[in-house]
Motif scaffolding. Structure first.
Motif, mmCIF file in Angstrom:
data_model
loop_
_atom_site.group_PDB
_atom_site.id
_atom_site.type_symbol
_atom_site.label_atom_id
_atom_site.label_comp_id
_atom_site.label_asym_id
_atom_site.label_seq_id
_atom_site.Cartn_x
_atom_site.Cartn_y
_atom_site.Cartn_z
ATOM 1 N N SER A 1 39.381 6.728 -0.030
ATOM 2 C CA SER A 1 39.633 5.289 0.090
ATOM 3 C C SER A 1 38.437 4.568 0.707
ATOM 4 O O SER A 1 38.095 3.461 0.290
ATOM 5 N N LEU A 2 37.769 5.189 1.684
ATOM 6 C CA LEU A 2 36.564 4.580 2.263
ATOM 7 C C LEU A 2 35.450 4.460 1.225
ATOM 8 O O LEU A 2 34.784 3.430 1.126
ATOM 9 N N ILE B 1 41.634 9.742 2.984
ATOM 10 C CA ILE B 1 40.931 8.757 3.811
ATOM 11 C C ILE B 1 39.500 8.587 3.326
ATOM 12 O O ILE B 1 39.004 7.470 3.170
ATOM 13 N N CYS C 1 45.188 15.026 4.307
ATOM 14 C CA CYS C 1 44.804 14.011 5.297
ATOM 15 C C CYS C 1 43.405 13.446 5.103
ATOM 16 O O CYS C 1 43.229 12.245 4.957
ATOM 17 N N LEU C 2 42.418 14.303 5.145
ATOM 18 C CA LEU C 2 41.050 13.824 5.223
ATOM 19 C C LEU C 2 40.483 13.348 3.890
ATOM 20 O O LEU C 2 39.745 12.366 3.857
#
Length: 122
Positions: free
Chosen positions: A89-90, A86, A82-83
């Motif tokens: 991608s950021l 993210i 999950c983390l």
């Protein structure tokens, strides 16, 4: 005044790129064996003798950088599934915007810049 602002933005973008590359090279230089040899510094685990949700996250990140996906997922499934995607991608979007800002005059604001500064556009 505008010229100083442009120079500051240019140096901040270049600094972000340097930091991202430095962290990536550092994580690639670490081997998963290096992480096993260190003692546990987690206060939660040392105090309560129970693994916290982020236990193994650093080792999972090192394993991800070495393309050992199954071992990283076994080390910490929450961060791996999950983390980290993210976060990656950021950072990738911010790295793209910072690089584009260095190469051309008109730039778009990355999501991380928006979150940290609150600006809507340049």
């Amino acid at each position: 005044m505008i010229e100083k602002k442009k120079k500051l933005l240019w140096s901040l973008r270049l600094g972000r790129i340097a930091i991202y590359l430095g962290v990536a090279f550092f994580l690639l230089a670490l081997t998963p064996g290096d992480m096993e040899a260190t003692r546990v510094l987690c206060l939660f685990r040392n105090f309560f003798q129970v693994a916290c949700p982020s236990c193994g996250a650093t080792r999972a990140l090192v394993l991800l950088f070495h393309c050992r996906w199954q071992e990283a997922f076994a080390m910490n499934p929450l961060f791996t599934a999950c983390l980290y995607p993210i976060g990656f991608s950021l950072i990738a979007q911010d790295l793209f915007c910072a690089t584009a800002g260095l190469l051309k005059k008109k730039t778009s604001l990355s999501l991380l810049e928006y979150l940290f500064t609150g600006r809507k556009q340049m």
